[in-house]
Design a protein around this motif. Structure first.
Motif, short mmCIF file in Angstrom:
data_model
loop_
_atom_site.label_atom_id
_atom_site.label_comp_id
_atom_site.label_asym_id
_atom_site.label_seq_id
_atom_site.Cartn_x
_atom_site.Cartn_y
_atom_site.Cartn_z
N ILE A 12 0.82 -1.21 0.00
CA ILE A 12 0.00 0.00 0.00
C ILE A 12 0.85 1.26 0.00
N GLY A 13 2.01 1.21 0.66
CA GLY A 13 2.87 2.38 0.68
C GLY A 13 3.35 2.75 -0.70
N THR A 14 3.67 1.73 -1.53
CA THR A 14 4.12 1.99 -2.89
C THR A 14 2.99 2.54 -3.75
N HIS A 15 1.83 1.91 -3.67
CA HIS A 15 0.72 2.36 -4.51
C HIS A 15 0.17 3.70 -4.07
N ARG A 16 0.35 4.03 -2.82
CA ARG A 16 -0.14 5.32 -2.35
C ARG A 16 0.53 6.46 -3.11
N ARG A 17 1.77 6.24 -3.55
CA ARG A 17 2.45 7.27 -4.33
C ARG A 17 1.76 7.48 -5.67
N PHE A 18 1.27 6.39 -6.27
CA PHE A 18 0.54 6.53 -7.54
C PHE A 18 -0.78 7.27 -7.31
N SER A 19 -1.46 6.95 -6.22
CA SER A 19 -2.70 7.67 -5.90
C SER A 19 -2.41 9.15 -5.68
N GLY A 20 -1.29 9.44 -5.03
CA GLY A 20 -0.90 10.83 -4.84
C GLY A 20 -0.62 11.52 -6.16
N LEU A 21 -0.01 10.80 -7.10
CA LEU A 21 0.26 11.36 -8.42
C LEU A 21 -1.05 11.65 -9.15
N LEU A 22 -2.00 10.73 -9.05
CA LEU A 22 -3.32 10.95 -9.66
C LEU A 22 -4.01 12.16 -9.05
N ALA A 23 -3.94 12.27 -7.72
CA ALA A 23 -4.57 13.41 -7.05
C ALA A 23 -3.91 14.71 -7.48
N ALA A 24 -2.58 14.70 -7.60
CA ALA A 24 -1.87 15.90 -8.04
C ALA A 24 -2.26 16.27 -9.46
N THR A 143 -12.20 12.74 -16.23
CA THR A 143 -11.53 11.45 -16.47
C THR A 143 -10.43 11.19 -15.45
N VAL A 144 -9.69 12.22 -15.09
CA VAL A 144 -8.63 12.04 -14.09
C VAL A 144 -9.23 11.73 -12.73
N VAL A 145 -10.32 12.40 -12.38
CA VAL A 145 -10.97 12.14 -11.09
C VAL A 145 -11.54 10.72 -11.05
N LEU A 146 -12.14 10.29 -12.15
CA LEU A 146 -12.64 8.91 -12.20
C LEU A 146 -11.51 7.92 -12.00
N ALA A 147 -10.38 8.17 -12.64
CA ALA A 147 -9.23 7.29 -12.46
C ALA A 147 -8.79 7.27 -11.00
N LEU A 148 -8.79 8.44 -10.36
CA LEU A 148 -8.40 8.53 -8.96
C LEU A 148 -9.39 7.77 -8.07
N ALA A 149 -10.68 7.99 -8.27
CA ALA A 149 -11.69 7.34 -7.43
C ALA A 149 -11.65 5.83 -7.61
N TRP A 150 -11.53 5.37 -8.84
CA TRP A 150 -11.49 3.93 -9.09
C TRP A 150 -10.22 3.30 -8.53
N ASP A 151 -9.11 4.02 -8.63
CA ASP A 151 -7.86 3.49 -8.10
C ASP A 151 -7.92 3.39 -6.57
N LEU A 152 -8.46 4.42 -5.93
CA LEU A 152 -8.59 4.38 -4.48
C LEU A 152 -9.53 3.26 -4.04
N GLU A 153 -10.60 3.05 -4.80
CA GLU A 153 -11.54 1.98 -4.47
C GLU A 153 -10.86 0.62 -4.56
N ALA A 154 -10.09 0.41 -5.64
CA ALA A 154 -9.43 -0.88 -5.83
C ALA A 154 -8.33 -1.11 -4.80
N THR A 155 -7.67 -0.03 -4.39
CA THR A 155 -6.53 -0.16 -3.50
C THR A 155 -6.92 -0.25 -2.03
N THR A 156 -7.91 0.52 -1.64
CA THR A 156 -8.24 0.61 -0.21
C THR A 156 -9.60 0.02 0.13
N GLY A 157 -10.39 -0.36 -0.88
CA GLY A 157 -11.73 -0.87 -0.60
C GLY A 157 -11.70 -2.27 -0.02
N GLY A 158 -12.77 -2.62 0.63
CA GLY A 158 -12.89 -3.94 1.23
C GLY A 158 -14.34 -4.31 1.39
#
Length: 476
Positions: A12-24, A143-158
């Motif tokens: 999760i620490g590694t992928h969090r950087r990608f989520s941060g890049l998407l948010a940026a 489109t960027v926000v959708l990518a961010l939301a979907w990525d966060l859902e896949a990474t942190t969802g349960g």
């Protein structure tokens, strides 16, 4: 609300950087949108007749307009690099196919956006369909926000323990009535306690923000010509209308309040104030509010009454206990002060007022869903079908991102149809970034503390936006 790290397909620490890049990247595109909307209100778009460099025409415009034009160009360059880096990371990284498609689609559209910008500069704004450049930018942002939301859902969802049909249940321990608890023996102390109880029923914590909404509506309508009597009457009537709505809410939810720890100490839940007295108090506040609004004009009075009825009846009785969309539809109650403020000045409802109301309406779910996450068990105990109760935390957090994005787009629209300038653009960009980042952090931490941080970030965003609207309209 914690999430076990082994449930994720990668560290999760590694992928969090990608989520941060998407948010940026999302924030970068938003910054470009708000700067572009501000640029379109001036002659800065005509300040650069060449592309990609910016050479002033033979009859140069002011240095300020040239600076705005250059700022737009440089922002577009930096954001373009950021979007491209995000696309490369998506292609090379371990992300879902829909995230990859969304970010690649946004990157391609960004290229089209650049071409339209170049055509606007070289051919002139008249050669391009009005709003096309800004509209396509909104699509890129989406489109960027959708990518961010979907990525966060896949990474942190349960798997959430959503309660399809929340059943009311009693709060552990017996509720404390006014007779059972220790009350002051002195007459003055009792009077103070009772007075504070009536004040508490008016929900004073809601007043500052809703009054700011009305003030922003007035400022947009009148500008520097706004006079003190209109301000005093509008805000005075608004405070009383908020108090009436809050009082009726206390009356109608007194039984449910006893089951929820957050509301168990409310005056009617503890029988500190009799129901008939509370009803009389609410009616008195309503009459006083409408009376003050009538000194302004009938439209303001009608909208004030509509706000009281909507919150007290439509939201409290019909929406809140019956539908998961209660927060979304109920956002209309918070949006009405924008119309009241505008109507108090103009005796009509204008497009800028509707745009401001739209910002408030879209902000409400992004704001309140954080509180619903923090008090999820409490709302379930009360039997309210709030989003986290019915659909779970993962879906709620995703919708927070969606509504933040929608709110940010609405702030761009407000800038586009009004003459709000650079101070407004800078304020909403900074506080919008804080708000979005708090939501991203909430996905990873999933704690009550993180939910409250996002809740306070939402308050800070709207408060700052409303203050700068008032300042910009009245002083700048």
């Amino acid at each position: 609300m914690s999430v076990a790290s082994e449930s994720f397909p990668r560290p999760i620490g590694t992928h969090r950087r990608f989520s941060g890049l998407l948010a940026a990247a999302a924030l970068g595109v938003y910054l470009l949108l708000i700067v572009g909307a501000t640029t379109s209100l001036t002659d800065a778009a005509s300040a650069c007749s060449t592309w990609p460099t910016c050479h002033p025409p033979a009859d140069p415009l002011s240095q300020t307009e040239l600076a705005i034009a250059w700022g737009h160009r440089l922002t577009a360059l930096v954001v373009g690099i950021l979007v491209a880096l995000t696309a490369v990371a998506a292609v090379l990284g371990d992300v879902s196919s829909r995230v990859r498609v969304a970010i690649l689609g946004g990157t391609a559209l960004y290229g089209v956006q650049i071409a339209i910008g170049a055509a606007t500069a070289t051919l002139g704004p008249a050669a391009i369909t009005p709003g096309l450049h800004l509209g396509l930018g909104v699509v890129v942002f989406a489109t960027v926000v959708l990518a961010l939301a979907w990525d966060l859902e896949a990474t942190t969802g349960g798997d959430d323990d959503a309660i399809t049909t929340p059943e009311p249940e009693a709060l552990e321990g017996e509720s404390v009535s006014a007779d059972a608890r220790s009350l002051p023996s002195g007459g003055l102390a009792r009077a103070r306690l009772t007075a504070f109880a009536y004040f508490k029923m008016m929900k004073p914590r809601l007043m500052w923000l809703l009054c700011l909404v009305a003030a922003a509506g007035m400022a947009l309508a009148a500008g520097p010509a706004l006079d003190a009597p209109t301000i005093v009457a509008t805000l005075g009537g608004g405070v009383l209308a908020i108090g009436a709505s809050g009082t009726f809410n206390h009356v109608l939810e007194r039984d449910v309040d006893q089951r929820m720890s957050r509301t168990a100490d409310r005056p009617l839940a503890t029988d500190l104030i009799p129901v008939r007295n509370a009803m009389a108090f609410g009616l008195a506040l309503t009459v006083a509010s409408i009376g003050i609004f009538l000194t302004i004009n009938r439209l303001a009075a009608a909208l004030g009454l509509a706000a009281i009825l909507f919150y007290s009846v439509v939201y409290t009785l019909l929406l809140k206990p019956n539908t998961v969309q209660n927060t979304v539809i109920g956002g209309a109650a918070g949006a009405l002060p924008a119309l009241i403020g505008w109507a108090a000045v103009t005796n009509e409802i204008g497009i800028p007022a509707l745009a401001l109301a739209g910002v408030i309406f879209l902000w409400t779910p992004a704001h309140f869903y954080n509180l619903a996450l923090a008090y999820r068990d409490d709302y379930a105990r009360g039997g309210f079908p709030m989003m986290p109760v019915v659909r779970g935390g993962t879906e709620t957090r995703k919708h927070i991102v969606y509504y933040i994005a929608a709110t940010l787009v609405a702030t761009v629209g407000l800038a586009w149809i009004t003459d709000l300038g650079a101070a407004y653009a800078a304020t909403v960009a900074i506080f919008g970034g804080i708000f979005l980042w708090a939501a991203v952090t909430l996905h990873y931490e999933q704690t009550e503390a993180a939910a409250f941080r996002a809740f306070h970030a939402s308050n800070a965003f709207l408060g700052a936006a409303l203050v700068i609207i008032v300042v910009d309209a009245l002083l700048l």
